[in-house]
Design an enzyme around this catalytic site. Sequence first.
Site, PDB file in Angstrom:
ATOM      1  N   LYS A 102      10.590   1.678   1.780  1.00 20.62           N
ATOM      2  CA  LYS A 102       9.887   1.238   2.995  1.00 20.62           C
ATOM      3  C   LYS A 102      10.656   1.558   4.267  1.00 20.62           C
ATOM      4  O   LYS A 102      10.079   1.782   5.320  1.00 20.62           O
ATOM      5  CB  LYS A 102       9.568  -0.250   2.914  1.00 20.62           C
ATOM      6  CG  LYS A 102      10.738  -1.148   2.590  1.00 20.62           C
ATOM      7  CD  LYS A 102      10.691  -1.638   1.175  1.00 20.62           C
ATOM      8  CE  LYS A 102      12.048  -2.165   0.776  1.00 20.62           C
ATOM      9  NZ  LYS A 102      12.048  -3.011  -0.370  1.00 20.62           N
ATOM     10  N   GLU A 126       2.678   3.707  -2.087  1.00 15.70           N
ATOM     11  CA  GLU A 126       2.017   2.444  -2.457  1.00 15.70           C
ATOM     12  C   GLU A 126       3.039   1.336  -2.740  1.00 15.70           C
ATOM     13  O   GLU A 126       2.821   0.165  -2.418  1.00 15.70           O
ATOM     14  CB  GLU A 126       1.139   2.681  -3.694  1.00 15.70           C
ATOM     15  CG  GLU A 126       0.305   1.510  -4.140  1.00 15.70           C
ATOM     16  CD  GLU A 126      -0.742   1.092  -3.110  1.00 15.70           C
ATOM     17  OE1 GLU A 126      -1.667   1.868  -2.840  1.00 15.70           O
ATOM     18  OE2 GLU A 126      -0.605  -0.020  -2.569  1.00 15.70           O
ATOM     19  N   VAL A 129       5.068  -1.344   0.088  1.00 10.82           N
ATOM     20  CA  VAL A 129       4.589  -2.620   0.646  1.00 10.82           C
ATOM     21  C   VAL A 129       4.023  -3.482  -0.484  1.00 10.82           C
ATOM     22  O   VAL A 129       3.168  -3.026  -1.250  1.00 10.82           O
ATOM     23  CB  VAL A 129       3.482  -2.386   1.698  1.00 10.82           C
ATOM     24  CG1 VAL A 129       2.997  -3.719   2.267  1.00 10.82           C
ATOM     25  CG2 VAL A 129       3.963  -1.471   2.807  1.00 10.82           C
ATOM     26  N   GLY A 131       5.283  -4.635  -3.285  1.00 10.31           N
ATOM     27  CA  GLY A 131       5.649  -4.379  -4.689  1.00 10.31           C
ATOM     28  C   GLY A 131       4.475  -3.800  -5.457  1.00 10.31           C
ATOM     29  O   GLY A 131       3.993  -2.707  -5.164  1.00 10.31           O
ATOM     30  N   GLY A 184      16.950  -9.698  -9.015  1.00 15.50           N
ATOM     31  CA  GLY A 184      16.701  -8.315  -8.583  1.00 15.50           C
ATOM     32  C   GLY A 184      15.656  -8.196  -7.494  1.00 15.50           C
ATOM     33  O   GLY A 184      15.098  -7.122  -7.274  1.00 15.50           O
ATOM     34  N   ASP A 198      13.077  -6.396   6.401  1.00 15.67           N
ATOM     35  CA  ASP A 198      12.311  -5.800   5.307  1.00 15.67           C
ATOM     36  C   ASP A 198      10.809  -6.054   5.512  1.00 15.67           C
ATOM     37  O   ASP A 198       9.994  -5.129   5.411  1.00 15.67           O
ATOM     38  CB  ASP A 198      12.786  -6.403   3.975  1.00 15.67           C
ATOM     39  CG  ASP A 198      11.994  -5.899   2.788  1.00 15.67           C
ATOM     40  OD1 ASP A 198      12.193  -4.740   2.400  1.00 15.67           O
ATOM     41  OD2 ASP A 198      11.149  -6.653   2.277  1.00 15.67           O
ATOM     42  N   LYS A 202       7.600  -3.266   6.312  1.00 18.17           N
ATOM     43  CA  LYS A 202       6.327  -3.241   5.579  1.00 18.17           C
ATOM     44  C   LYS A 202       5.157  -3.458   6.531  1.00 18.17           C
ATOM     45  O   LYS A 202       4.118  -2.803   6.408  1.00 18.17           O
ATOM     46  CB  LYS A 202       6.358  -4.301   4.476  1.00 18.17           C
ATOM     47  CG  LYS A 202       7.399  -3.987   3.401  1.00 18.17           C
ATOM     48  CD  LYS A 202       7.659  -5.184   2.521  1.00 18.17           C
ATOM     49  CE  LYS A 202       8.670  -4.899   1.432  1.00 18.17           C
ATOM     50  NZ  LYS A 202       9.159  -6.113   0.763  1.00 18.17           N
ATOM     51  N   GLY A 299      10.550  -6.752  -7.656  1.00 17.79           N
ATOM     52  CA  GLY A 299      10.920  -6.779  -9.074  1.00 17.79           C
ATOM     53  C   GLY A 299      10.626  -5.444  -9.729  1.00 17.79           C
ATOM     54  O   GLY A 299       9.783  -4.672  -9.278  1.00 17.79           O
TER      55      GLY A 299
END
Length: 414
Positions: A102, A126, A129, A131, A184, A198, A202, A299
């Site tokens: 991102k 894809e 943003v 996950g 994670g 972050d 996005k 994740g």
Amino acid sequence: MKVSKIAIIGFGVVGSGTVELFYKNKELIEKRSGRKMDIKRICDLREFPGSPFADKFTKNFNDILEDPEISVAAEMIGGKTLAYDYTKKLLSRGVSVVTSNKELVATHGAELIKLAKENKCNYFFEASVGGGIPIIRPLHQCLAANRIERIAGILNGTTNYILTKMIYDQVSFEQALADAQRLGYAERDPSADIDGDDACRKLCILGSLAFGKHIYPEYVHRSGIRNITLDDVEYVANAGYAVKLIGLIDRTDKGLVATVCPRLVSVNNPLSGVNGVYNAIMIRGDSVGDTLFYGRGAGKEATASAVVADIIDAVKHENADIASLTWEDSENRDFILPYKSANVRVYVRISARDADSLKSFITTLFGFVDFIPRKQRSSSELAFITPEIEEYQIDRKLALLSEHADVMRKIRLL
Ligand code: HSE
């Protein structure tokens, strides 16, 4: 039958998840894409002794760049230096690139999309943003008939996980962050999560796609969740709200208002019930009204789901770019309004020797306020929610209030 050859660049959490998912569901994936596919190379500087993919590893990016068989590469190294260089080189050679990066898309998206189109390939993101949530494709395809009016999203799994732990388990901020890192979810430098960077990246990607002009992260006001305390969480719950880190863009007649900041979300709004690592994005179109996209925002497996979907789409569209996945570059932020010019309601928590004695002053300042009850509230603190007025005006009124009390917290409502 021709076999489409794929390269994976970066074998970290998402990269390894992508390879594992690809081989787990290879038969299904090939059936859905209508062609044979295989991962030919995995580029990473580290050693992976005993890996079942040992024959595919290379430390040399040129093994991918110069391989005429490879038509799609998944860039999952992150950051915007090496990833930027590699992506440009691949796209220039007509190799489609898919990414979860991102930061790179938010910074160089307009340029990289243009480069892909010039070379008749695709730049897909894809996974950048939300996950595993399908949001990029719905935005530029399923909602293509709409003028987008609003984007409001919980766009960061780590902060949502932390806030959820604080709200439901009274877990400390530090402990919740350590858990998110262990699972994670967090960025390598978790301050990018905590301080809203972050989520901001996005939001910029969604906004650029929805409104057609590159929204650079520096155009967007952002503040993170470091200052939110268990006191705030309890007060706002008593008033019927949950605190969420919200990325928000509203389209007005004069321009866009774009922010990433903690906001009070009413329990009547479905975003208030989005908990843990889950993300959700509300898109309002002028024809469709409100739509809501929900799922795991971070994740390994969830993000790999979106990366592999992009790989399939890139293979299906070899030598043809997807026209609707685009936006123009922007030279300045003229189309973004100062965020404080927007009307807003805010939650305020103050501290003063005799806080209750300030109630009538506060009511006179704002016209009408909702004071929030709390069990065993100390007489030296008070929390309230203002009516909706321009934020510049709210700040002027709070400056007057601060002559009599410490203004401890100000959180906007959604
Ligand atoms: N650190 C990010 C998050 C990962 O917590 O949402 C997914 O982009």
